[in-house]
Scaffold this motif. Structure first.
Motif, PDB file in Angstrom:
ATOM      1  N   GLU A   5       0.831  -1.204   0.000  1.00  0.00           N
ATOM      2  CA  GLU A   5       0.000   0.000   0.000  1.00  0.00           C
ATOM      3  C   GLU A   5       0.866   1.255   0.000  1.00  0.00           C
ATOM      4  N   ASP A   9       0.969   4.081  -2.989  1.00  0.00           N
ATOM      5  CA  ASP A   9       0.613   5.463  -2.698  1.00  0.00           C
ATOM      6  C   ASP A   9       1.760   6.435  -2.918  1.00  0.00           C
ATOM      7  N   THR A  21      -1.158  -1.933  -7.642  1.00  0.00           N
ATOM      8  CA  THR A  21      -2.378  -1.510  -6.959  1.00  0.00           C
ATOM      9  C   THR A  21      -3.286  -2.700  -6.683  1.00  0.00           C
ATOM     10  N   ASP A  22      -3.335  -3.668  -7.604  1.00  0.00           N
ATOM     11  CA  ASP A  22      -4.112  -4.877  -7.340  1.00  0.00           C
ATOM     12  C   ASP A  22      -3.515  -5.667  -6.190  1.00  0.00           C
ATOM     13  N   ALA A  24      -1.821  -4.420  -3.719  1.00  0.00           N
ATOM     14  CA  ALA A  24      -2.115  -3.674  -2.496  1.00  0.00           C
ATOM     15  C   ALA A  24      -3.555  -3.905  -2.057  1.00  0.00           C
ATOM     16  N   ASP A  25      -4.487  -3.912  -3.012  1.00  0.00           N
ATOM     17  CA  ASP A  25      -5.890  -4.178  -2.687  1.00  0.00           C
ATOM     18  C   ASP A  25      -6.069  -5.595  -2.153  1.00  0.00           C
ATOM     19  N   LEU A  26      -5.362  -6.550  -2.750  1.00  0.00           N
ATOM     20  CA  LEU A  26      -5.444  -7.929  -2.283  1.00  0.00           C
ATOM     21  C   LEU A  26      -4.880  -8.059  -0.875  1.00  0.00           C
ATOM     22  N   SER A  28      -4.772  -5.727   1.392  1.00  0.00           N
ATOM     23  CA  SER A  28      -5.739  -5.098   2.297  1.00  0.00           C
ATOM     24  C   SER A  28      -6.915  -6.028   2.561  1.00  0.00           C
ATOM     25  N   HIS A  29      -7.405  -6.676   1.518  1.00  0.00           N
ATOM     26  CA  HIS A  29      -8.516  -7.618   1.667  1.00  0.00           C
ATOM     27  C   HIS A  29      -8.122  -8.799   2.546  1.00  0.00           C
ATOM     28  N   GLN A  32      -8.195  -7.781   6.136  1.00  0.00           N
ATOM     29  CA  GLN A  32      -9.570  -7.705   6.648  1.00  0.00           C
ATOM     30  C   GLN A  32     -10.132  -9.095   6.915  1.00  0.00           C
TER      31      GLN A  32
END
Length: 75
Positions: A5, A9, A21-22, A24-26, A28-29, A32
């Protein structure tokens, strides 16, 4: 914040770099998902299973109970 991330950024990151970015999103997911497995995770999963089993048959069960209660009232 994960390393991916921070990298996504940063101003030096290329805006069209979908891979970082994918990722980083993965990440983050996944964080969670890992945090959602709390103390009541197994109870919540069991209740979801019971709900998915009973909910399609709720009208049938209600009708059978109404008929049964009606027959008890006649007797």
């Amino acid at each position: 914040m994960t390393t991916l991330e921070i990298m996504a950024d940063s101003p030096s990151a290329i805006q069209n770099d979908f891979v970082s970015t994918d990722a980083a999103d993965l990440a983050s997911h996944m964080d969670q998902c890992a945090s959602s497995r709390g103390r009541f995770f197994s109870l919540h999963s069991g209740l979801q299973s019971a709900h998915s089993l009973a909910s399609p048959r709720i009208v049938t069960v209600a009708a059978v109970l109404a008929i049964f209660c009606g027959l008890l009232a006649l007797a």
